[in-house]
Motif scaffolding. Structure first.
Motif, mmCIF file in Angstrom:
data_model
loop_
_atom_site.group_PDB
_atom_site.id
_atom_site.type_symbol
_atom_site.label_atom_id
_atom_site.label_comp_id
_atom_site.label_asym_id
_atom_site.label_seq_id
_atom_site.Cartn_x
_atom_site.Cartn_y
_atom_site.Cartn_z
ATOM 1 N N TYR A 40 -11.041 -12.696 5.837
ATOM 2 C CA TYR A 40 -9.915 -12.789 4.890
ATOM 3 C C TYR A 40 -8.870 -11.725 5.228
ATOM 4 N N TYR A 41 -9.336 -10.519 5.526
ATOM 5 C CA TYR A 41 -8.420 -9.433 5.870
ATOM 6 C C TYR A 41 -7.570 -9.832 7.088
ATOM 7 N N ALA A 42 -8.248 -10.382 8.092
ATOM 8 C CA ALA A 42 -7.556 -10.709 9.343
ATOM 9 C C ALA A 42 -6.583 -11.873 9.175
ATOM 10 N N TYR A 46 -1.012 -12.322 3.006
ATOM 11 C CA TYR A 46 -0.306 -11.069 2.672
ATOM 12 C C TYR A 46 -0.196 -10.138 3.879
ATOM 13 N N ASN A 47 -0.773 -10.561 4.982
ATOM 14 C CA ASN A 47 -0.668 -9.807 6.227
ATOM 15 C C ASN A 47 -1.098 -8.341 6.088
ATOM 16 N N CYS A 48 -2.302 -8.146 5.646
ATOM 17 C CA CYS A 48 -2.869 -6.796 5.489
ATOM 18 C C CYS A 48 -2.673 -5.960 6.754
ATOM 19 N N LYS A 49 -2.843 -6.629 7.902
ATOM 20 C CA LYS A 49 -2.789 -5.923 9.192
ATOM 21 C C LYS A 49 -1.434 -5.291 9.451
ATOM 22 N N SER A 50 -0.357 -5.894 8.892
ATOM 23 C CA SER A 50 0.990 -5.372 9.173
ATOM 24 C C SER A 50 1.106 -3.932 8.684
ATOM 25 N N CYS A 51 0.353 -3.579 7.667
ATOM 26 C CA CYS A 51 0.362 -2.193 7.183
ATOM 27 C C CYS A 51 -0.917 -1.454 7.584
ATOM 28 N N ILE A 71 5.909 6.431 1.602
ATOM 29 C CA ILE A 71 4.668 5.748 1.199
ATOM 30 C C ILE A 71 3.671 5.799 2.349
ATOM 31 N N LYS A 72 2.506 6.370 2.097
ATOM 32 C CA LYS A 72 1.513 6.525 3.160
ATOM 33 C C LYS A 72 0.465 5.413 3.053
ATOM 34 N N VAL A 73 0.257 4.705 4.162
ATOM 35 C CA VAL A 73 -0.777 3.661 4.199
ATOM 36 C C VAL A 73 -2.109 4.319 4.586
ATOM 37 N N PRO A 74 -3.127 4.185 3.742
ATOM 38 C CA PRO A 74 -4.394 4.864 4.045
ATOM 39 C C PRO A 74 -5.178 4.200 5.179
ATOM 40 N N ASP A 88 -12.513 0.708 -7.025
ATOM 41 C CA ASP A 88 -11.147 1.232 -6.854
ATOM 42 C C ASP A 88 -10.387 0.407 -5.815
ATOM 43 N N TYR A 89 -11.069 0.026 -4.751
ATOM 44 C CA TYR A 89 -10.439 -0.815 -3.726
ATOM 45 C C TYR A 89 -10.067 -2.176 -4.321
ATOM 46 N N PHE A 90 -10.992 -2.735 -5.078
ATOM 47 C CA PHE A 90 -10.741 -4.035 -5.702
ATOM 48 C C PHE A 90 -9.517 -3.949 -6.625
ATOM 49 N N ASN A 99 1.601 3.837 -6.263
ATOM 50 C CA ASN A 99 2.365 3.995 -5.019
ATOM 51 C C ASN A 99 2.820 2.669 -4.404
ATOM 52 N N THR A 100 2.333 1.565 -4.915
ATOM 53 C CA THR A 100 2.695 0.276 -4.287
ATOM 54 C C THR A 100 3.617 -0.564 -5.175
ATOM 55 N N LYS A 101 4.073 0.024 -6.268
ATOM 56 C CA LYS A 101 4.933 -0.709 -7.216
ATOM 57 C C LYS A 101 6.191 -1.267 -6.555
ATOM 58 N N THR A 102 6.723 -0.542 -5.561
ATOM 59 C CA THR A 102 7.997 -0.955 -4.961
ATOM 60 C C THR A 102 7.818 -1.995 -3.853
ATOM 61 N N LEU A 103 6.574 -2.261 -3.443
ATOM 62 C CA LEU A 103 6.361 -3.278 -2.399
ATOM 63 C C LEU A 103 6.629 -4.666 -2.991
ATOM 64 N N PRO A 104 7.183 -5.594 -2.192
ATOM 65 C CA PRO A 104 7.476 -6.929 -2.723
ATOM 66 C C PRO A 104 6.257 -7.592 -3.383
ATOM 67 N N SER A 111 -3.327 -14.329 -5.247
ATOM 68 C CA SER A 111 -3.581 -15.700 -4.770
ATOM 69 C C SER A 111 -4.926 -15.752 -4.048
ATOM 70 N N HIS A 112 -5.509 -14.578 -3.764
ATOM 71 C CA HIS A 112 -6.911 -14.557 -3.329
ATOM 72 C C HIS A 112 -7.765 -14.626 -4.591
ATOM 73 N N THR A 113 -8.861 -15.334 -4.523
ATOM 74 C CA THR A 113 -9.759 -15.403 -5.687
ATOM 75 C C THR A 113 -10.408 -14.039 -5.908
ATOM 76 N N ALA A 119 -14.776 -9.498 -1.540
ATOM 77 C CA ALA A 119 -15.273 -9.529 -0.161
ATOM 78 C C ALA A 119 -14.464 -8.551 0.694
ATOM 79 N N MET A 120 -13.129 -8.574 0.524
ATOM 80 C CA MET A 120 -12.295 -7.654 1.311
ATOM 81 C C MET A 120 -12.530 -6.210 0.890
ATOM 82 N N ALA A 121 -12.633 -5.978 -0.428
ATOM 83 C CA ALA A 121 -12.837 -4.603 -0.912
ATOM 84 C C ALA A 121 -14.129 -4.027 -0.329
HETATM 85 C C1 HEC Z 1 3.324 -3.583 2.845
HETATM 86 C C2 HEC Z 1 2.179 -2.799 3.258
HETATM 87 C C3 HEC Z 1 0.810 -3.205 2.805
HETATM 88 C C4 HEC Z 1 0.210 -4.446 2.942
HETATM 89 C C5 HEC Z 1 0.797 -5.709 3.522
HETATM 90 C C6 HEC Z 1 -1.125 -4.294 2.419
HETATM 91 N N1 HEC Z 1 -1.330 -3.014 1.966
HETATM 92 FE FE1 HEC Z 1 -3.050 -2.261 1.206
HETATM 93 N N2 HEC Z 1 -2.113 -0.491 0.817
HETATM 94 C C7 HEC Z 1 -0.820 -0.176 1.172
HETATM 95 C C8 HEC Z 1 -0.506 1.160 0.704
HETATM 96 C C9 HEC Z 1 0.822 1.871 0.882
HETATM 97 C C10 HEC Z 1 -1.663 1.639 0.051
HETATM 98 C C11 HEC Z 1 -1.862 3.003 -0.614
HETATM 99 C C12 HEC Z 1 -1.636 2.891 -2.098
HETATM 100 C C13 HEC Z 1 -1.759 4.222 -2.799
HETATM 101 O O1 HEC Z 1 -1.620 5.270 -2.156
HETATM 102 O O2 HEC Z 1 -2.006 4.226 -4.007
HETATM 103 C C14 HEC Z 1 -2.662 0.566 0.146
HETATM 104 C C15 HEC Z 1 -3.932 0.670 -0.377
HETATM 105 C C16 HEC Z 1 -4.911 -0.281 -0.201
HETATM 106 C C17 HEC Z 1 -6.268 -0.149 -0.663
HETATM 107 C C18 HEC Z 1 -6.845 1.070 -1.381
HETATM 108 C C19 HEC Z 1 -7.317 2.034 -0.342
HETATM 109 C C20 HEC Z 1 -7.652 3.388 -0.872
HETATM 110 O O3 HEC Z 1 -7.933 4.267 -0.016
HETATM 111 O O4 HEC Z 1 -7.607 3.635 -2.079
HETATM 112 C C21 HEC Z 1 -6.921 -1.284 -0.303
HETATM 113 C C22 HEC Z 1 -8.381 -1.603 -0.530
HETATM 114 C C23 HEC Z 1 -5.956 -2.157 0.361
HETATM 115 N N3 HEC Z 1 -4.763 -1.494 0.415
HETATM 116 C C24 HEC Z 1 -6.247 -3.414 0.853
HETATM 117 C C25 HEC Z 1 -5.282 -4.295 1.350
HETATM 118 C C26 HEC Z 1 -5.552 -5.673 1.701
HETATM 119 C C27 HEC Z 1 -6.911 -6.331 1.631
HETATM 120 C C28 HEC Z 1 -4.374 -6.217 2.086
HETATM 121 C C29 HEC Z 1 -4.084 -7.660 2.456
HETATM 122 C C30 HEC Z 1 -4.568 -8.687 1.517
HETATM 123 C C31 HEC Z 1 -3.373 -5.159 2.013
HETATM 124 N N4 HEC Z 1 -3.954 -4.022 1.557
HETATM 125 C C32 HEC Z 1 -2.054 -5.311 2.379
HETATM 126 C C33 HEC Z 1 0.040 -0.995 1.859
HETATM 127 C C34 HEC Z 1 -0.170 -2.320 2.182
#
Ligand code: HEC
Length: 189
Positions: A40-42, A46-51, A71-74, A88-90, A99-104, A111-113, A119-121
């Protein structure tokens, strides 16, 4: 009808097997859910990989742009503090974070169940190295509390609460039989 002799016992056996192999709760990490989480992640829309990157280390191409906005991507492959749990991940991918309020997307990937987000968390959480020995008790305590929260949430409703309504005030989801269009027995034509 000679074959009826076999069909009935077979049906009884099948239902006994179905009842005894109960599915694990959706928030539990199993080899199957971890594998699906990686897929699902791959492949998420929502293109998780792009960030978060193809190596799950927070080095996706979009991460650099976000960094300019502070904004720092962890990274999921770094050690996580002992009090952080898969819950917390879920939540981070269900309702987003401060920190993600401003992301689109708001980082609320609804839209993921629920099952897909769990599963991703759990998969992403499994990528972190084991917690240090001195922190193991703290992690264990956090895990017990977190799993209790998940269990309680799903005893109340089939979906995780998406807002911030306290558990006691959440509406209960309707019974399956009461849902519109529910028709367990196909009509005889
Ligand atoms: C546009 C960039 C972007 C995309 C796309 C994105 N994320 Fe993230 N994600 C972030 C940022 C930035 C944070 C850090 C948020 C914070 O600091 O509170 C984050 C945090 C998380 C966390 C929490 C990690 C932690 O250490 O607390 C999880 C889990 C996560 N993302 C999963 C996903 C998954 C799964 C997807 C795809 C379905 C996804 N993300 C897509 C930017 C993104």
């Amino acid at each position: 009808m000679q074959s009826m002799k076999y069909i009935l016992p077979a049906l009884i056996l099948a239902s006994v097997v179905a009842c005894s192999s109960e599915k694990p709760p959706i928030y539990e990490a199993t080899p199957d859910s971890l594998y699906k989480g990686s897929l699902y992640y791959a492949s998420s829309e929502y293109n998780c990989k792009s960030c978060h990157g193809t190596q799950w280390d927070g080095n996706g191409p979009e991460a650099k742009n976000l960094e300019k906005d502070g904004i720092k991507v962890p990274s999921f492959t770094d050690a996580t503090p002992p009090e952080v749990t898969p819950v917390d991940y879920f939540k981070a991918m269900t309702v987003g974070t401060a920190n993600t309020k401003t992301l689109p997307s708001g980082h609320a990937f609804q839209s993921h169940t629920d099952r897909g987000r769990w599963a991703m968390a759990n998969f992403l959480y499994s990528l972190a190295p084991a917690v240090a020995t001195k922190d193991q008790a703290k992690r264990q305590e956090a895990m017990t509390k977190a799993m209790e929260e998940a269990k309680q949430a799903y005893s109340e409703s089939r979906r995780w609460n998406m807002g911030f309504v306290p558990l006691a005030e959440r509406p209960k989801s309707p019974k399956l039989e009461d849902m519109k269009g529910y028709n367990p027995v196909p009509s005889q034509q």
